[in-house]
Each structure stands twice: as C-alpha cells, then as structure tokens.
Design an enzyme around this catalytic site. Structure first.
Site, PDB file in Angstrom:
ATOM      1  N   CYS A 196      41.919  13.075  57.092  1.00 10.66           N
ATOM      2  CA  CYS A 196      42.546  11.776  57.403  1.00 10.66           C
ATOM      3  C   CYS A 196      42.754  11.719  58.909  1.00 10.66           C
ATOM      4  CB  CYS A 196      43.860  11.614  56.660  1.00 10.66           C
ATOM      5  SG  CYS A 196      43.771  11.873  54.872  1.00 10.66           S
ATOM      6  N   GLY A 200      42.467  10.575  65.755  1.00 10.78           N
ATOM      7  CA  GLY A 200      41.852  11.819  66.199  1.00 10.78           C
ATOM      8  C   GLY A 200      42.706  12.764  67.011  1.00 10.78           C
ATOM      9  N   GLY A 201      44.024  12.573  67.040  1.00 11.70           N
ATOM     10  CA  GLY A 201      44.878  13.449  67.841  1.00 11.70           C
ATOM     11  C   GLY A 201      44.809  14.906  67.417  1.00 11.70           C
ATOM     12  N   LYS A 202      44.944  15.155  66.120  1.00 10.61           N
ATOM     13  CA  LYS A 202      44.882  16.536  65.635  1.00 10.61           C
ATOM     14  C   LYS A 202      43.452  17.067  65.674  1.00 10.61           C
ATOM     15  CE  LYS A 202      48.983  16.054  62.713  1.00 10.61           C
ATOM     16  NZ  LYS A 202      49.215  14.607  62.980  1.00 10.61           N
ATOM     17  N   ASP A 220      37.711   9.394  57.936  1.00 14.12           N
ATOM     18  CA  ASP A 220      38.727   8.374  57.715  1.00 14.12           C
ATOM     19  C   ASP A 220      38.084   7.234  56.930  1.00 14.12           C
ATOM     20  OD1 ASP A 220      41.676   8.064  59.060  1.00 14.12           O
ATOM     21  OD2 ASP A 220      40.865   6.116  58.505  1.00 14.12           O
ATOM     22  N   ASP A 267      46.108  15.387  56.736  1.00 16.24           N
ATOM     23  CA  ASP A 267      47.276  14.755  57.362  1.00 16.24           C
ATOM     24  C   ASP A 267      47.477  13.426  56.637  1.00 16.24           C
ATOM     25  OD1 ASP A 267      49.330  14.057  59.031  1.00 16.24           O
ATOM     26  OD2 ASP A 267      48.038  13.464  60.695  1.00 16.24           O
ATOM     27  N   CYS A 321      54.073  13.189  58.278  1.00 17.23           N
ATOM     28  CA  CYS A 321      55.142  12.924  59.246  1.00 17.23           C
ATOM     29  C   CYS A 321      56.317  12.300  58.498  1.00 17.23           C
ATOM     30  CB  CYS A 321      54.663  12.045  60.395  1.00 17.23           C
ATOM     31  SG  CYS A 321      53.889  10.489  59.881  1.00 17.23           S
TER      32      CYS A 321
END
Length: 394
Positions: A196, A200-202, A220, A267, A321
């Site tokens: 997920c 694209g941060g992780k 995604d 995520d 989160c």
C-alpha cells in the site's frame, strides 16, 4: 488560524449550541476570537467592518453573542470530556480502552502541533552533513531520538527554504514512519513489496536501506499516487523501484507472484487516529464516512492477500497510523490465528536496538509517549516447512 480552529472544533460547536447559535464558519470565528484570542466586542467590531477584503459588519445578534461570551474561556466545566478533549464519539471508547488512565494525556498531546521530521537519504548524503546544512540556514535541527537517519526541526519553516528537499537529500517523514520502514529490514539484493505504497514515503526509505540494490515493487490501487511516487523515486536517485497499479487487494498480480518476495510491507489504510495532531481535520471526517468495521474488514482482506507474496523465511510487516486496538493488536491476532504458517517476531528480536515502544512485542508509538505520530507495526515471519521425508539436521 485555520488549523487552530480545527483543533477546537468540538469546543467551538459546544459554545454555539449552548447559546442557540447556528454552527457556521463565521460564528465559529467570532467565538474563537473572543474565547481563545481574548478580543473584546469593540476590537472584533473593528475587524468586521465591511471594508474591502474585510468580513461583513457585525449584526446586533452577533454583537450580543460576543457580549455573552465575555469573561469566559474556551474550556468550560460543563463540557463532556469528549468535547473538552476533541475526541469524536466513534473513537472515544476504543481509545479509552487503549490508553486507560493515560487517555486524557494522549488526547491532549493530539491537540498540539506536530514537529517537522526529515529523513536523510543515505544514497545522497549523511545525517551529519544535513544537520550542518540546516544549521547553516539558521535552523535549530537535531538528530531524531530513535530513527537513525532522522532529523527534527522544532520550528515552523517554509519548505521552499530547504534546498535539500528538491535535491532528494532529505524527505519529509515522521520519525514513527521511518521506524516502520526500518522494521522491514530490507537488505541489498532482496525482493521487497510495499503493498500500500501511497505516495511512496516508506518505499523510499526501504530502497535506500537496500543501497539501490535488489528489487522493490511499490503497489497501490490509485494511479495518481503511484505517478507522484515515481517522481519522488527519481529525485532521490533510487533506481531499484518499480511501480505496480493494482485493481484491488486481490489483483491477479498477487497470485502470479505468490511466495516471491523476501519482505512485504502492508501499511494498511486505517482510521488515521495517530495523525490527528498533523491532520486535525481527519478526526471529524474518517472513518465515519465508511464505518470503522468496514475499515477493519478491508485491512484483514489486504493483509491476507499480501501475505501470499511472502516466501518461506520471509518477513511480513503490518503497520497502521492508528492507535485503535481493533486495527492493530486485534487485527494481528486474528491474522495469526487464521494463518498458522506465520509467527509474530517480538520487537526485541526484530529490532534489538529500538526502545520506547509501549508494547513489548509490537512497535507502538504515541504522541504523548514518543512525540511522534501514533504508529503501530507488527513483524511476522513465514516459517520454513521441511519437505516431507527430509530429516532436520541437528
């Protein structure tokens, strides 16, 4: 001011209801100026003067409200606890169950502005070099408490003033999010899926862990997110990432690549309760639109499908989160009960140097305890099953 108003959404609404006034933006602003900024009716009247670019003049009815509010503060002993703590009713019981006697403390922390956290891209720079560059810009930068590549800025800055963002030397990423990526423990040469991936941060953090070696697939269901992510990957100088648009969590691509990856990160979409201090409007929007039960059900389907990608001996990381037990510990317990091929990897085994988690086995971070966004992550491993008739070696 807009963010401040959102952090006082329930209390402003309570005052308007108490005085029988319509709940609309103009009235909320009038209450805010009186109870939080301490302005007098005459001061507010000069602001609301009907001049060019100014709000329309106060009506007699509005002026009467301001007079009634004089001498009061934004908090009132008659407010229900949920209103005073800005906790929406759908989340109150789960969060009380989660935090028990720390409920008030955690809710208060969620009403504070979040710091600006950066993650250094080790492909392009070092934390020491970026700390020096930020200090040269006159900023108070310090190393993050837990994340090895993290930097924290405890001041409000214009992002346009940070040239290292445009060069790809750093990325904006909460320290808790950085730690989730660290738990994936991707090694150079691994095959990894960020199931997920979103923006694209992780994925960026994982690919950097691998030193641009191996293969990362960022998946995604939203094409726009993946296109924005691809631009970030190029800017960061990372070339070991492929994007993959999925039709759904059960896309045929998953079946075709069953058991093909060393690491899989899920995520999952969630209620977002851990991000309330960063996104104060989120507590009033989701998940009421779709229902918490539906969100939990979707998470379970995503996790079960993504687990098929993990090869024997590989690692599956489930993260949210959120700070709600239904989306975190209970979700993991249900998955492990239904998938005996997986076992939970205790946090001290998955990340021996990581401290500060509120849970002994899983990563559990909160704003009050860790000064990060609220995050949860569980590390699970698919066991290696010996082939029939093959004796285990002692």
């Amino acid at each position: 001011m807009l963010y401040a108003l959102l952090r006082h959404q329930a209390r402003l609404g309570w005052w308007l209801a108490k005085h029988g006034r319509e709940d609309r933006p103009r009235n909320r602003l009038l209450v805010w100026l009186t109870l939080k900024e301490g302005r007098t009716p005459d001061q507010i009247k000069r602001l609301f003067n009907g001049a060019k670019f100014a709000p329309a003049m106060l009506t007699a009815h509005e002026h009467g409200l301001l007079v009634k509010l004089q001498g009061s503060t934004i908090d009132h002993p008659g407010m229900p606890e949920e209103v005073r703590l800005e906790c929406p009713s759908w989340a109150a019981d789960p969060l009380r169950r989660r935090f028990k006697e720390a409920f008030r403390q955690e809710m208060a922390a969620l009403l504070t502005p979040a710091p600006l956290d950066l993650r250094v891209n080790p492909i392009k720079s070092t934390r020491e070099a970026m700390l020096g560059a930020l200090k040269d810009l006159g900023l108070r930068a310090q190393p993050s408490a837990m994340a090895p590549y993290g930097i924290r800025l405890n001041e409000r800055v214009s992002l346009a003033s940070l040239p290292m963002l445009t060069t790809g030397e750093v990325e904006i990423q909460d320290e808790g999010s950085q730690l989730v990526a660290m738990l994936v423990d991707a090694r150079p040469g691994d095959r990894v899926v960020d199931f997920c991936a979103g923006a694209g941060g992780k994925t960026l953090a994982i690919a950097a862990q691998m030193n641009n070696k191996g293969h990362v697939v960022a998946c995604d269901v939203m094409d726009g997110r993946l296109k924005r992510a691809a631009e970030r990957f190029r800017q960061a100088g990372l070339h070991n990432i492929q994007t993959r648009l999925l039709a759904s969590e059960t896309d045929q691509w998953v079946k075709r690549h069953k058991g093909g990856f060393d690491r899989v990160l899920v995520d999952a979409p969630c209620s977002g309760t851990g991000t309330w201090r960063r996104n104060p409007d989120a507590r009033w929007r989701a998940p009421e639109e779709q229902g918490l039960d539906n969100v939990v059900s979707l998470q379970a389907r995503i996790l079960a499908s993504a687990a098929r990608l993990v090869k024997p001996g590989g690692r599956l990381v489930y993260a949210t989160c959120s700070m709600l037990p239904e989306e975190n510990e209970e979700q993991v317990a249900a998955f492990l009960a239904a998938h005996p091929a997986f076992r939970a990897v205790p946090l001290n085994e998955a990340a021996p140097r990581l401290t500060g988690s509120a849970h002994p086995d899983y990563l559990s971070l909160t704003p009050a305890r860790n000064d990060t966004d609220g995050f949860f992550a569980a590390v699970m491993q698919r066991e290696v099953v010996a082939a029939p008739g093959v004796a285990e070696m002692g």
